[in-house]
Enzyme design. Structure first.
Site, PDB file in Angstrom:
ATOM      1  N   ARG A 127       0.799  -1.219   0.000  1.00  0.00           N
ATOM      2  CA  ARG A 127       0.000   0.000   0.000  1.00  0.00           C
ATOM      3  C   ARG A 127       0.837   1.278   0.000  1.00  0.00           C
ATOM      4  NH1 ARG A 127      -2.960  -4.026   1.611  1.00  0.00           N
ATOM      5  NH2 ARG A 127      -0.997  -4.582   2.572  1.00  0.00           N
ATOM      6  N   THR A 128       1.833   1.336   0.886  1.00  0.00           N
ATOM      7  CA  THR A 128       2.583   2.586   1.007  1.00  0.00           C
ATOM      8  C   THR A 128       3.306   2.903  -0.301  1.00  0.00           C
ATOM      9  OG1 THR A 128       2.842   2.169   3.356  1.00  0.00           O
ATOM     10  CG2 THR A 128       4.285   3.840   2.399  1.00  0.00           C
ATOM     11  N   HIS A 176       5.600   5.901  11.265  1.00  0.00           N
ATOM     12  CA  HIS A 176       5.009   5.790   9.928  1.00  0.00           C
ATOM     13  C   HIS A 176       4.084   6.992   9.746  1.00  0.00           C
ATOM     14  CE1 HIS A 176       3.642   4.143   6.277  1.00  0.00           C
ATOM     15  NE2 HIS A 176       3.436   2.890   6.627  1.00  0.00           N
ATOM     16  N   LYS A 226      26.504  -3.928  -2.838  1.00  0.00           N
ATOM     17  CA  LYS A 226      27.968  -3.833  -2.935  1.00  0.00           C
ATOM     18  C   LYS A 226      28.561  -3.157  -1.713  1.00  0.00           C
ATOM     19  CE  LYS A 226      27.640  -3.122  -7.942  1.00  0.00           C
ATOM     20  NZ  LYS A 226      27.869  -2.122  -9.004  1.00  0.00           N
TER      21      LYS A 226
HETATM   22  C1  NCD Z   1       2.157  -1.253   7.964  1.00  0.00           C
HETATM   23  C2  NCD Z   1       3.647  -1.024   7.988  1.00  0.00           C
HETATM   24  O1  NCD Z   1       4.352  -1.308   7.026  1.00  0.00           O
HETATM   25  O2  NCD Z   1       4.075  -0.525   9.024  1.00  0.00           O
HETATM   26  N1  NCD Z   1       1.588  -1.334   6.693  1.00  0.00           N
HETATM   27  C3  NCD Z   1       1.370  -0.200   5.946  1.00  0.00           C
HETATM   28  O3  NCD Z   1       2.256   0.581   5.697  1.00  0.00           O
HETATM   29  N2  NCD Z   1       0.124   0.019   5.516  1.00  0.00           N
HETATM   30  C4  NCD Z   1       1.675  -2.275   8.910  1.00  0.00           C
HETATM   31  C5  NCD Z   1       2.277  -3.657   8.921  1.00  0.00           C
HETATM   32  O4  NCD Z   1       3.221  -3.986   8.186  1.00  0.00           O
HETATM   33  O5  NCD Z   1       1.777  -4.464   9.706  1.00  0.00           O
END
Ligand code: NCD
Length: 290
Positions: free
Chosen positions: A38-39, A116, A67
């Site tokens: 998703r991100t 995040h 490397k």
């Molecule tokens: C999350 C992450 O990568 O922190 N996913 C996301 O970005 N939507 C949550 C997860 O990995 O559980």
């Protein structure tokens, strides 16, 4: 709040109903040193919807990191190819460090078990859209609050809105003390629970997270807590009828598929919201709007 309001204006273009050329001629580098669906894709979709272009990689294999190149050198190089960088890296503090090396804006798409922030913005946007308000909610953060970076960022943000917070986790995966303390300093009221059923009765937003298997130093410790909480329709019967279920995704055991068809399920709408929110953020940090 400004980012969320700009994100709201971006929704028609995010859906493809309107065309935007705000980022025409600009390039975003998407550097993903850790897995992502998703991100990474919503950052790319956002940049494309704004008329910009994307370069980058989805895994470090195939780059000079193999490397032995340092992150600092990678960043110094990549910044000369682009106008902004979106990155995800397994090390806490990596995005902050990259931002110190780069002249172009760096957006943190997740730094290990740290933070995040863009997920946090789309989570706030989702709560606002679904509930009409952010602060006036009782929010339960459920699951792996120790290693889950999305809940660290969201707890900080909700504390600023003085939301009523419940942290539901097994003892060994409770929210880190420094996050709890900072939330309390901002005036959040916080309660702690281990039992999901007992705690969800008066909750407005259930924010469920995956147990972060990849961050456990000992796989045996993971096995003890894997699948510990599951939201199913039985459990929802004990919740408020207008309560919503959110999840940053990917889910493993945390929400059974039967919940998908209920009006409580907000997680796929939440995943879409990543596009307008990231469109807003990209345009604002690139300075093409203010
Ligand atoms: C999350 C992450 O990568 O922190 N996913 C996301 O970005 N939507 C949550 C997860 O990995 O559980």
């Amino acid at each position: 709040m400004h980012i969320l309001s700009v994100a709201d204006d971006m929704v028609p273009a995010a859906r493809g109903d309107e065309a935007s050329t705000l980022m025409a001629g600009k390039i975003m580098a998407s550097l993903f040193f850790e897995p992502s669906t998703r991100t990474r894709l919503s950052f790319a979709a956002a940049m494309n919807r704004l008329g910009g272009r994307v370069i980058g990689f989805a895994r470090p294999g195939g780059t000079s990191l193999q490397k032995g190149e340092t992150l600092a050198d990678t960043i110094r190089t990549v910044e000369s190819y682009c106008d902004l960088i979106a990155m995800r890296h397994p090390q806490e503090g990596s995005a902050r460090m990259a931002a110190e090396f780069a002249e172009v804006p760096v957006i943190n798409g997740g730094d290990g078990a740290g933070h995040h922030p863009t997920q946090c913005l789309l989570d706030l946007f989702t709560i606002q859209k679904e509930r009409g308000d952010i602060g006036d909610n009782k929010v339960a953060l459920i699951g792996d609050l120790k290693y889950g970076r999305t809940v660290h960022s969201l707890a900080y943000a909700l504390a600023l809105f003085k939301a009523d917070l419940t942290f539901i986790a097994p003892e060994q995966l409770q929210m880190p003390h420094e996050v709890v303390e900072e939330c309390q300093e901002h005036g959040a009221s916080i309660s702690f629970e281990t039992d999901l059923d007992a705690a969800i009765e008066d909750v407005d937003v259930m924010y469920v997270t995956r147990i972060q298997k990849e961050r456990f130093p000992d796989p045996e410790e993971y096995k003890k807590v894997a699948g510990i909480y599951t939201i199913d329709t039985d459990l929802l019967r004990h919740a408020k009828s207008e309560a919503i279920v959110m999840h940053p995704l990917p889910r493993v055991y945390e929400i059974s598929a039967e919940v998908d068809d209920t009006s409580a399920a907000a997680y796929f709408r939440q995943a879409f919201n990543g596009v307008p929110v990231r469109m807003a953020l990209i345009s604002l940090v690139a300075g093409v709007i203010s």
